[in-house]
Design an enzyme around this catalytic site. Structure first.
Site, PDB file in Angstrom:
ATOM      1  N   ASP A 192      55.844  81.573  23.171  1.00 26.31           N
ATOM      2  CA  ASP A 192      56.574  80.854  24.229  1.00 26.31           C
ATOM      3  C   ASP A 192      55.953  79.349  24.371  1.00 26.31           C
ATOM      4  O   ASP A 192      55.646  78.991  23.176  1.00 26.31           O
ATOM      5  CB  ASP A 192      55.847  81.445  25.946  1.00 26.31           C
ATOM      6  CG  ASP A 192      56.835  80.791  26.911  1.00 26.31           C
ATOM      7  OD1 ASP A 192      57.785  81.356  27.052  1.00 26.31           O
ATOM      8  OD2 ASP A 192      56.314  79.885  27.734  1.00 26.31           O
ATOM      9  N   LYS A 205      53.132  88.522  31.095  1.00 28.75           N
ATOM     10  CA  LYS A 205      53.238  87.232  30.656  1.00 28.75           C
ATOM     11  C   LYS A 205      51.659  86.606  30.553  1.00 28.75           C
ATOM     12  O   LYS A 205      50.875  87.118  31.428  1.00 28.75           O
ATOM     13  CB  LYS A 205      53.942  86.222  31.663  1.00 28.75           C
ATOM     14  CG  LYS A 205      54.495  85.001  30.876  1.00 28.75           C
ATOM     15  CD  LYS A 205      55.852  85.059  30.033  1.00 28.75           C
ATOM     16  CE  LYS A 205      56.000  83.766  29.374  1.00 28.75           C
ATOM     17  NZ  LYS A 205      57.670  83.972  28.623  1.00 28.75           N
TER      18      LYS A 205
HETATM   19  P1  NDP Z   1      58.048  75.057  22.579  1.00 30.37           P
HETATM   20  O1  NDP Z   1      56.889  74.671  22.885  1.00 30.37           O
HETATM   21  O2  NDP Z   1      58.809  75.435  21.329  1.00 30.37           O
HETATM   22  O3  NDP Z   1      59.053  73.610  22.958  1.00 30.37           O
HETATM   23  C1  NDP Z   1      59.233  73.315  24.296  1.00 30.37           C
HETATM   24  C2  NDP Z   1      60.117  71.906  24.328  1.00 30.37           C
HETATM   25  O4  NDP Z   1      60.164  71.842  25.785  1.00 30.37           O
HETATM   26  C3  NDP Z   1      59.191  70.934  23.582  1.00 30.37           C
HETATM   27  O5  NDP Z   1      60.358  70.049  23.435  1.00 30.37           O
HETATM   28  C4  NDP Z   1      58.706  70.404  24.678  1.00 30.37           C
HETATM   29  O6  NDP Z   1      58.375  68.994  24.562  1.00 30.37           O
HETATM   30  C5  NDP Z   1      59.417  70.436  26.041  1.00 30.37           C
HETATM   31  N1  NDP Z   1      58.675  70.521  27.223  1.00 30.37           N
HETATM   32  C6  NDP Z   1      57.635  71.535  27.500  1.00 30.37           C
HETATM   33  N2  NDP Z   1      57.069  71.272  28.659  1.00 30.37           N
HETATM   34  C7  NDP Z   1      57.779  70.274  29.352  1.00 30.37           C
HETATM   35  C8  NDP Z   1      57.575  69.571  30.435  1.00 30.37           C
HETATM   36  N3  NDP Z   1      56.780  69.750  31.474  1.00 30.37           N
HETATM   37  N4  NDP Z   1      58.707  68.463  30.611  1.00 30.37           N
HETATM   38  C9  NDP Z   1      59.467  67.967  29.655  1.00 30.37           C
HETATM   39  N5  NDP Z   1      59.586  68.920  28.550  1.00 30.37           N
HETATM   40  C10 NDP Z   1      58.771  69.631  28.352  1.00 30.37           C
HETATM   41  O7  NDP Z   1      58.855  76.168  23.630  1.00 30.37           O
HETATM   42  P2  NDP Z   1      60.021  76.981  23.479  1.00 30.37           P
HETATM   43  O8  NDP Z   1      61.065  76.426  22.950  1.00 30.37           O
HETATM   44  O9  NDP Z   1      59.681  78.392  23.074  1.00 30.37           O
HETATM   45  O10 NDP Z   1      60.256  77.401  25.112  1.00 30.37           O
HETATM   46  C11 NDP Z   1      61.113  76.527  25.956  1.00 30.37           C
HETATM   47  C12 NDP Z   1      61.669  77.272  27.007  1.00 30.37           C
HETATM   48  O11 NDP Z   1      62.263  78.428  26.859  1.00 30.37           O
HETATM   49  C13 NDP Z   1      60.402  77.918  28.136  1.00 30.37           C
HETATM   50  O12 NDP Z   1      60.901  77.707  29.465  1.00 30.37           O
HETATM   51  C14 NDP Z   1      60.322  79.155  27.571  1.00 30.37           C
HETATM   52  O13 NDP Z   1      59.596  80.077  28.578  1.00 30.37           O
HETATM   53  C15 NDP Z   1      61.729  79.678  27.245  1.00 30.37           C
HETATM   54  N6  NDP Z   1      61.662  80.969  26.479  1.00 30.37           N
HETATM   55  C16 NDP Z   1      61.310  81.084  25.331  1.00 30.37           C
HETATM   56  C17 NDP Z   1      61.442  81.811  24.224  1.00 30.37           C
HETATM   57  C18 NDP Z   1      61.083  82.058  22.968  1.00 30.37           C
HETATM   58  O14 NDP Z   1      61.298  82.932  22.219  1.00 30.37           O
HETATM   59  N7  NDP Z   1      60.325  81.120  22.339  1.00 30.37           N
HETATM   60  C19 NDP Z   1      62.357  82.923  24.853  1.00 30.37           C
HETATM   61  C20 NDP Z   1      62.812  82.933  26.225  1.00 30.37           C
HETATM   62  C21 NDP Z   1      62.538  81.937  27.087  1.00 30.37           C
HETATM   63  P3  NDP Z   1      56.905  68.407  24.088  1.00 30.37           P
HETATM   64  O15 NDP Z   1      56.806  68.995  22.541  1.00 30.37           O
HETATM   65  O16 NDP Z   1      56.802  67.057  24.363  1.00 30.37           O
HETATM   66  O17 NDP Z   1      55.865  69.132  24.963  1.00 30.37           O
HETATM   67  O1  2IT Z   2      60.287  84.223  27.942  1.00 31.93           O
HETATM   68  C1  2IT Z   2      60.491  84.991  26.875  1.00 31.93           C
HETATM   69  O2  2IT Z   2      61.179  85.748  27.143  1.00 31.93           O
HETATM   70  C2  2IT Z   2      59.584  84.856  25.784  1.00 31.93           C
HETATM   71  N1  2IT Z   2      59.006  83.955  25.689  1.00 31.93           N
HETATM   72  C3  2IT Z   2      59.633  85.871  24.696  1.00 31.93           C
HETATM   73  C4  2IT Z   2      58.804  87.019  25.203  1.00 31.93           C
HETATM   74  C5  2IT Z   2      58.781  87.877  23.940  1.00 31.93           C
HETATM   75  O3  2IT Z   2      57.752  89.100  23.884  1.00 31.93           O
HETATM   76  O4  2IT Z   2      59.414  87.985  22.807  1.00 31.93           O
END
Ligand code: NDP
Ligand code: 2IT
Length: 444
Positions: free
Chosen positions: A166, A126
């Protein structure tokens, strides 16, 4: 003292001021007690737990960049290459002001187990930076991404370490980073996943984490004599994971009624309109207050509170530690019977315990959100064979992977006498493969 307690104590002592990392290690090791105790002498002699909780390599670097006024800024860059026992390091890059080494280590540690659960040959890593993409111009984002990659390129490659998106890192950032890698190395290779479709990206990668979350949730409900169709779903977050979780929830016949961001949350009694949400977040990069302007029946609330909306199924999809004990109490009181984590570690340890103790089906993020990284591994396969699969082909592979993950953790929990404890099941199933590969490869 038991081996598990010894290692837990050592991790906390030797990694000071990294509470998220301590929390992730504690959750895993506590639930692995039964497995470790069966092999305690062999594991202790090989220092297996010390090795599995210590990253193979931690890279910290300076990221200087120039803003639109000519002002220079300096951010911290990180890449933690946690474990390569079963494949090249694989995991996302987080761009958010809250990023520090402890956060990246917790995410990297979770990623090792998650990637193992996918059944695909990917190790865990990561990275990211405390850079805040909010309010930056496209040129500033590009300047940051190019500077970040100018240091990171030395340590990554299609067969060594393959980062992805992420929080704060989406298609735009991956594009700028890929361009800079190619420019410096002179190599067009699948060094990043989540790429655009015109330069090696995979169809369905954008949707994969949210869709995968719903495929697994549907299977978990089905295996417990329940169904998703007709149910009310509460979702937090409004980013990549939340948006496509909401879309797939609709497609499977459920009604998603909420979303949230870091300033507030929306309750839409008619169900969240995905097109409006995408326009606000993906196109205009605006606040959720814009959503309610387009949907007069919807309500916007400042601050936290999404878990107070009555629901059958809750899907935390924003960030770590966003679902606290009092939220868990509220969910149970309102009749919620299933929680599946779209985000990484969104539920605190005491909230998780409360939900499990009150009969709520609970699936941890390292299983429930594994569809994103699994589809990244499918993108790597397509890059290696220089072919692109159809959306339907990738989506159907994703669904099979998510259903298999659920059965693997369900079976592991049953085998070790903890039926229905999917936290333990995920940790056990994830660990065994990595431990086996580490043991086979000697003391490295
Ligand atoms: P994005 O940046 O697309 O979206 C994040 C969302 O969460 C936004 O709505 C953001 O609001 C909100 N957010 C972020 N930080 C905070 C906080 N401290 N308090 C409240 N709201 C918050 O990220 P992802 O959707 O990609 O990721 C979301 C989660 O999923 C994370 O935990 C990530 O690690 C996990 N994840 C992502 C994957 C992926 O493929 N993208 C795969 C597996 C897990 P704002 O816009 O206001 O910051
Ligand atoms: O938390 C996660 O699994 C991710 N942000 C996706 C990682 C990836 O390599 O697609």
């Amino acid at each position: 003292m038991s081996y598990v307690d010894e290692v837990l104590e050592q991790v906390i002592r030797t990694n000071p001021a990294q509470p998220e990392f301590h929390q992730a290690v504690q959750e895993v090791l506590e639930s692995l007690r039964v497995v470790i105790e069966k092999n305690e002498d062999a594991y202790r002699k090989d220092a297996l737990l010390e090795r599995i909780t210590t990253p193979e390599r931690q890279l910290l670097f300076r990221v200087p960049w120039v803003d639109d006024n000519g002002q220079v800024h300096v951010n911290n860059g990180y890449r933690v290459q946690f474990n390569s026992a079963i494949g090249p390091y694989k995991g996302g890059l987080r761009l958010h002001p809250s990023v520090n080494l402890g956060v990246i280590k917790f995410l990297g540690f979770e990623q090792v187990f998650k990637n193992s659960l996918t059944g695909l040959p990917i190790g865990g890593g990561k990275g990211g930076s405390d850079f805040d993409p909010k309010g930056k111009s496209d040129r500033e984002i590009m300047a940051f991404c190019q500077s970040f990659m100018t240091e990171l390129y030395k340590y990554i490659g299609a067969d060594t370490d393959v980062p992805a998106g992420d929080i704060g890192t989406g298609a735009r950032e991956i594009g700028y980073m890929f361009g800079q890698y190619k420019r410096i190395r002179g190599v067009f290779e699948g060094v990043l996943t989540g790429k655009g479709l015109t330069y090696g990206g995979s169809l369905a990668r954008t949707e994969a984490t949210g869709y995968g979350l719903l495929y697994l949730t549907e299977e978990m409900l089905r295996c417990n004599g329940k169904e998703l169709a007709g149910k009310t779903v509460v979702v937090s977050g409004a980013g990549n994971v939340a948006t496509y979780a909401i879309q797939k929830a609709w497609q499977l016949g459920a009604k998603p009624v909420t979303c949230s961001d870091s300033t507030g949350w929306v309750y839409d009694p008619d169900g969240i309109d995905v097109d409006v949400l995408k326009d606000v977040k993906e196109v205009r990069r605006a606040r959720l207050t814009e959503y309610v302007k387009a949907r007069p029946n919807a309500q916007y609330h400042e601050g936290r509170g999404v878990w107070s909306v009555p629901c059958d199924v809750a899907l935390p999809c924003a960030t770590q530690n966003e679902l606290h004990l009092e939220d868990a109490e509220m969910l149970v009181k309102n009749g919620c019977f299933a929680v599946a984590e779209g985000a990484n570690m969104p539920t605190t340890l005491d909230a998780t315990k409360y939900l499990q103790d009150h009969g709520v089906l609970f699936c941890p993020g390292k299983a429930a959100n594994a569809g994103g990284v699994a589809t990244s591994a499918l993108e790597m396969s397509q890059n290696s064979e220089r072919l692109s699969w159809t959306f339907e082909e990738v989506d159907s592979k994703l669904k099979t992977i998510m259903v298999n993950i659920f059965h693997n953790l369900d079976n592991a929990a049953k085998e070790y006498g903890m039926e229905g404890n999917y936290v333990a099941g995920a940790n056990i199933a994830g660990l065994l493969k990595v431990a086996n590969a580490m043991t086979a490869q000697g003391i490295i």
